[in-house]
Design an enzyme around this catalytic site. Structure first.
Site, mmCIF file in Angstrom:
data_model
loop_
_atom_site.group_PDB
_atom_site.id
_atom_site.type_symbol
_atom_site.label_atom_id
_atom_site.label_comp_id
_atom_site.label_asym_id
_atom_site.label_seq_id
_atom_site.Cartn_x
_atom_site.Cartn_y
_atom_site.Cartn_z
ATOM 1 C CB THR A 1 -5.902 4.839 9.047
ATOM 2 O OG1 THR A 1 -5.794 3.765 8.103
ATOM 3 C CG2 THR A 1 -6.044 4.257 10.440
ATOM 4 C CB THR A 2 -9.790 2.147 6.706
ATOM 5 O OG1 THR A 2 -9.237 2.759 5.547
ATOM 6 C CG2 THR A 2 -11.174 1.640 6.401
ATOM 7 N NE ARG B 1 -9.331 8.707 3.675
ATOM 8 C CZ ARG B 1 -9.647 7.866 4.655
ATOM 9 N NH1 ARG B 1 -8.934 6.794 4.856
ATOM 10 N NH2 ARG B 1 -10.661 8.103 5.443
ATOM 11 C CG HIS C 1 -5.954 -1.342 8.998
ATOM 12 N ND1 HIS C 1 -5.524 -0.752 10.151
ATOM 13 C CD2 HIS C 1 -6.403 -0.348 8.207
ATOM 14 C CE1 HIS C 1 -5.736 0.540 10.063
ATOM 15 N NE2 HIS C 1 -6.266 0.822 8.893
ATOM 16 N N GLY C 2 -2.561 -2.600 9.844
ATOM 17 C CA GLY C 2 -1.760 -2.630 11.071
ATOM 18 C C GLY C 2 -0.700 -3.717 11.110
ATOM 19 C CG HIS D 1 -8.101 4.335 0.484
ATOM 20 N ND1 HIS D 1 -8.359 4.205 1.830
ATOM 21 C CD2 HIS D 1 -9.272 4.734 -0.085
ATOM 22 C CE1 HIS D 1 -9.625 4.516 2.062
ATOM 23 N NE2 HIS D 1 -10.196 4.854 0.917
ATOM 24 C CD GLU E 1 -7.502 -5.857 2.606
ATOM 25 O OE1 GLU E 1 -7.542 -5.695 1.372
ATOM 26 O OE2 GLU E 1 -6.840 -5.128 3.381
ATOM 27 C CG ASP F 1 -2.993 4.648 0.529
ATOM 28 O OD1 ASP F 1 -2.961 4.457 -0.698
ATOM 29 O OD2 ASP F 1 -3.906 4.215 1.259
ATOM 30 C CG HIS F 2 0.816 6.212 4.781
ATOM 31 N ND1 HIS F 2 -0.029 7.265 5.043
ATOM 32 C CD2 HIS F 2 0.188 5.099 5.212
ATOM 33 C CE1 HIS F 2 -1.119 6.817 5.632
ATOM 34 N NE2 HIS F 2 -1.012 5.500 5.740
ATOM 35 C CD GLU G 1 -6.924 -0.133 0.438
ATOM 36 O OE1 GLU G 1 -6.920 0.972 1.025
ATOM 37 O OE2 GLU G 1 -6.253 -1.089 0.829
ATOM 38 N NE ARG H 1 8.524 20.848 3.159
ATOM 39 C CZ ARG H 1 9.834 21.046 3.303
ATOM 40 N NH1 ARG H 1 10.616 21.171 2.276
ATOM 41 N NH2 ARG H 1 10.352 21.104 4.515
ATOM 42 N NE ARG I 1 -7.471 11.582 4.841
ATOM 43 C CZ ARG I 1 -8.010 11.055 5.953
ATOM 44 N NH1 ARG I 1 -7.285 10.272 6.717
ATOM 45 N NH2 ARG I 1 -9.245 11.320 6.291
ATOM 46 C CG HIS I 2 -3.391 8.947 1.181
ATOM 47 N ND1 HIS I 2 -4.233 8.250 0.359
ATOM 48 C CD2 HIS I 2 -3.706 8.564 2.451
ATOM 49 C CE1 HIS I 2 -5.006 7.472 1.090
ATOM 50 N NE2 HIS I 2 -4.729 7.642 2.367
ATOM 51 N N GLY J 1 0.878 -1.383 4.352
ATOM 52 C CA GLY J 1 1.404 -0.096 3.932
ATOM 53 C C GLY J 1 2.237 0.620 4.965
ATOM 54 C CG ASN K 1 -1.869 1.119 1.287
ATOM 55 O OD1 ASN K 1 -1.467 2.253 1.045
ATOM 56 N ND2 ASN K 1 -3.117 0.850 1.595
HETATM 57 N N1 PXP Z 1 -6.212 -2.691 3.634
HETATM 58 C C1 PXP Z 1 -7.102 -1.684 3.665
HETATM 59 C C2 PXP Z 1 -8.470 -1.935 3.129
HETATM 60 C C3 PXP Z 1 -6.756 -0.406 4.182
HETATM 61 O O1 PXP Z 1 -7.670 0.576 4.208
HETATM 62 C C4 PXP Z 1 -5.435 -0.203 4.623
HETATM 63 C C5 PXP Z 1 -5.027 1.148 5.127
HETATM 64 O O2 PXP Z 1 -5.087 2.076 4.105
HETATM 65 C C6 PXP Z 1 -4.527 -1.271 4.544
HETATM 66 C C7 PXP Z 1 -4.949 -2.509 4.069
HETATM 67 C C8 PXP Z 1 -3.111 -1.124 4.967
HETATM 68 O O3 PXP Z 1 -3.025 -0.849 6.326
HETATM 69 P P1 PXP Z 1 -1.624 -0.411 6.941
HETATM 70 O O4 PXP Z 1 -1.245 0.873 6.279
HETATM 71 O O5 PXP Z 1 -1.934 -0.254 8.396
HETATM 72 O O6 PXP Z 1 -0.651 -1.514 6.659
#
Ligand code: PXP
Length: 269
Positions: free
Chosen positions: A116-117, A61, A210-211, A59, A167, A25-26, A86, A34, A65-66, A232, A23
């Site tokens: 976050t979600t 959104r 997630h996490g 994702h 998921e 996104d970050h 996503e 910036r 935001r990202h 991610g 992922n």
């Molecule tokens: N899966 C989904 C559906 C998510 O929304 C996210 C967070 O954007 C992730 C996986 C990844 O989570 P993490 O960034 O905590 O690894």
């Protein structure tokens, strides 16, 4: 900190391989801080795939935001790896997905104020809305997953709306692991194990995310029904210290060791 003893599953040598969706996104979060073009999420996607990531997850959104619309267009054009988009269940996102035609879409709940979600989609209360939405995406040749909590009612709803995959939200499990609450961690892991069995028996492909981090991923990767993990924040965070290639390689190695065990020394001839 998790440990192997928390896992009810043992390595199953016959389990299918497990995919890593990176992922990104970050990377976009950092770029947007910036307002410029660096670091480029596309470059991150390419490096991650070279290091062993199997899919790219992004994702888009509603508040952008990202990840932004042009990132999705560039990712689909570059086609480094299958794209897992996503997105929330909105008409705007449906139109974007139909145009971009990613390999897969993962439908997630979205709240503007959340960092976050925060939880899984309540699919069980939205069957009527989800069924045509999922159908439209599938008709466009896109695989559809629902991001849900590991809950039997949500699994049944995913089946009922015609999703290809679920998921499972692993955030509660990971939160318990971070808090060092072993009992809660084991309980949450059990929920994921049971829900994974149920989903696979219903013909759904099983993903999780997630996490997840280097410590808590192993018991989840050991669940034989799970064929994809989307990760991610931890990987992008670790990339600050070791580089993205190394952080992805290490995660993939841990995931693979859950399926086939750590590399064994070669027997002497
Ligand atoms: N899966 C989904 C559906 C998510 O929304 C996210 C967070 O954007 C992730 C996986 C990844 O989570 P993490 O960034 O905590 O690894």
């Amino acid at each position: 900190m998790t440990s192997r003893t928390a896992s009810p599953a043992h390595k199953v040598k016959s389990a299918p391989p497990i995919r890593l969706g990176i992922n990104i996104d970050h990377v976009a979060t950092l770029r947007n801080a910036r307002g410029g073009v660096h670091p480029d999420p596309l470059r991150a996607a390419e490096i991650a795939v070279q290091a062993g990531a199997d899919n790219i997850t992004a994702h888009l959104r509603e508040d952008r935001r990202h990840i932004r619309d042009e990132d999705i267009a560039r990712l689909t054009a570059a086609a480094f790896a299958p794209l897992n988009l996503e997105m929330a269940i909105t008409e705007e996102m449906l139109a974007i997905a139909r145009k971009a035609r990613p390999h897969a879409c993962c439908l997630v709940p979205e709240r503007r104020q959340e960092l976050t979600t925060e939880g899984g989609l309540d699919a069980a209360s939205q069957v009527k809305t989800l069924k045509p939405f999922v159908g439209t995406l599938r008709d466009a040749g896109i695989q559809v997953a629902l991001f849900i909590d590991p809950d039997p009612a949500q699994v049944e709803a995913a089946r009922a709306v015609g999703a290809d995959a679920v998921e499972f939200h692993t955030g509660t499990y990971c939160g318990a692991a971070t808090a060092g609450n072993r009992a809660a961690q084991a309980r949450e892991l059990r929920r994921v194990v049971d829900a994974a069995r149920l989903a696979a028996a219903a013909g759904l492909e099983v993903h999780a995310g997630h996490g997840l981090d280097y410590e808590n991923v192993l018991p989840v990767a050991e669940i034989p029904e799970i064929v994809e993990l989307n990760i991610g924040h931890h990987l992008v965070g670790e990339a600050v210290f070791v580089g993205l290639g190394d952080s992805v390689r290490r995660m993939k190695a841990i995931m693979q060791s859950a399926r086939i065990g750590p590399a064994q020394p070669k027997a002497k001839a």
